[in-house]
Write an enzyme that holds these catalytic residues in place. Structure first.
Site, short mmCIF file in Angstrom:
data_model
loop_
_atom_site.label_atom_id
_atom_site.label_comp_id
_atom_site.label_asym_id
_atom_site.label_seq_id
_atom_site.Cartn_x
_atom_site.Cartn_y
_atom_site.Cartn_z
CB ALA A 42 -1.84 1.70 3.76
CG PHE A 53 -3.10 5.18 8.19
CD1 PHE A 53 -2.67 6.47 8.37
CD2 PHE A 53 -2.39 4.15 8.77
CE1 PHE A 53 -1.54 6.74 9.12
CE2 PHE A 53 -1.26 4.40 9.51
CZ PHE A 53 -0.83 5.69 9.69
CD GLN A 123 -0.03 7.09 -0.18
OE1 GLN A 123 -0.76 8.03 0.08
NE2 GLN A 123 -0.52 5.94 -0.60
CB ILE A 125 5.88 6.31 8.27
CG1 ILE A 125 4.75 5.72 9.13
CG2 ILE A 125 5.37 7.53 7.50
CD1 ILE A 125 4.25 6.66 10.21
CG HIS A 141 3.04 10.45 3.85
ND1 HIS A 141 1.90 9.69 3.72
CD2 HIS A 141 2.85 11.52 3.05
CE1 HIS A 141 1.06 10.28 2.88
NE2 HIS A 141 1.62 11.40 2.46
CB CYS A 149 16.25 17.81 19.07
SG CYS A 149 16.07 19.26 20.13
CB SER A 212 -7.88 3.25 -3.08
OG SER A 212 -7.66 4.02 -1.93
#
Ligand code: ZN
Length: 264
Positions: A42, A53, A123, A125, A141, A149, A212
């Site tokens: 992130a 996050f 990681q 998205i 991820h 669908c 981390s």
């Protein structure tokens, strides 16, 4: 005795010149590497104003209106039970359609163009690596730019999902459209994990950035590395710091742009 040294160490210029030496060392590591893999989290996107996050003021510390933690909202169980609530949270907190690539993304795209960087394992998205021009991106991820669908598998864009409020439905079969991201409670894509392991095991330089290294599976991937050097760039310590040839505690965009994009 060491009066001059201790005085110098208190001056900003001294610290700055130390940083320059480290940046130069990193540049040399990159120059002599032929198979670089970047493993990122992130922290590579926070400089694009996408919240981390798990940091103190990140998404997970926000109190949600549904009175359950975000981990619960972003789970497959919640998605199946309260799909409309999932989407309202998703649109508001996870999707940043206007986010732009930052120096980290640009520097990594440049390294791929030079033929040095063979893969990015992320990681995230948000798709910002591709937006910066990278093509070998393994999104373990998933990506919020892809949805499909649940019934017929038809693919949909992020624009389709954002076009209306409520639950997006397939225009072929009227079933629920879901984002192609790994939710809590869902297994990771085995093929992508295998590819990540292969890439890492073949690399001669592994750059780990903006993570981390506490979250599975990224933390586990690092032990498949058998190359020469590991460089860790993160704002806080990681449990793998002892394995690193070099370690930068600072903004990853600044470190990579200085090492890759500038010649000073
Ligand atoms: Zn369908």
């Amino acid at each position: 005795m060491n009066w001059d040294v201790s005085m110098m160490s208190k001056r900003k210029g001294w610290i700055f010149s130390m940083d320059r030496i480290k940046i130069e060392e990193l540049r040399q590591l990159i120059n002599k590497s032929e198979n670089i893999v970047f493993l990122g989290g992130a922290g590579t996107s926070t400089e694009s104003d996408i919240p981390d996050f798990r940091s103190g003021n990140g998404l997970y510390s926000k109190v949600s209106e549904f009175n359950v933690p975000p981990e619960e909202i972003l789970s497959i169980g919640f998605f199946n039970r309260q799909t409309a609530d999932f989407y309202s949270y998703y649109r508001e907190n996870l999707v940043y359609p206007d986010a732009k690539p930052n120096y980290t993304h640009v520097a990594l795209a440049e390294l791929e163009k030079r033929g040095k960087l063979k893969a990015i394992i992320t990681q995230n998205i948000d798709g910002l690596h591709q937006l910066a021009g990278s093509t070998n991106v393994i999104e373990i991820h998933g990506s919020l730019h892809r949805s499909y669908c649940k019934n017929c598998g038809k693919a949909f864009s992020l624009e389709y999902v954002l076009a209306n409020d409520g639950v997006p439905l397939c225009d072929e079969c009227q079933s629920i459209v879901r984002p192609d991201v790994v939710m809590y409670g869902e297994p990771l894509n085995e093929a992508l994990l295998t590819e990540s392991i292969e890439r890492i095991s073949q690399a001669d330089l592994l750059i780990v950035g903006g993570t981390s290294l506490v979250v599975y599976p990224v933390a586990g991937l690092i032990r498949y590395f058998h190359g020469r050097d590991i460089v860790i760039i993160n704002k806080t310590e990681t449990r793998y710091d002892d394995m690193a040839t070099m370690r930068f505690e600072g903004p990853i965009g600044e470190v990579l742009s200085k090492a890759v994009l500038s010649d000073e």
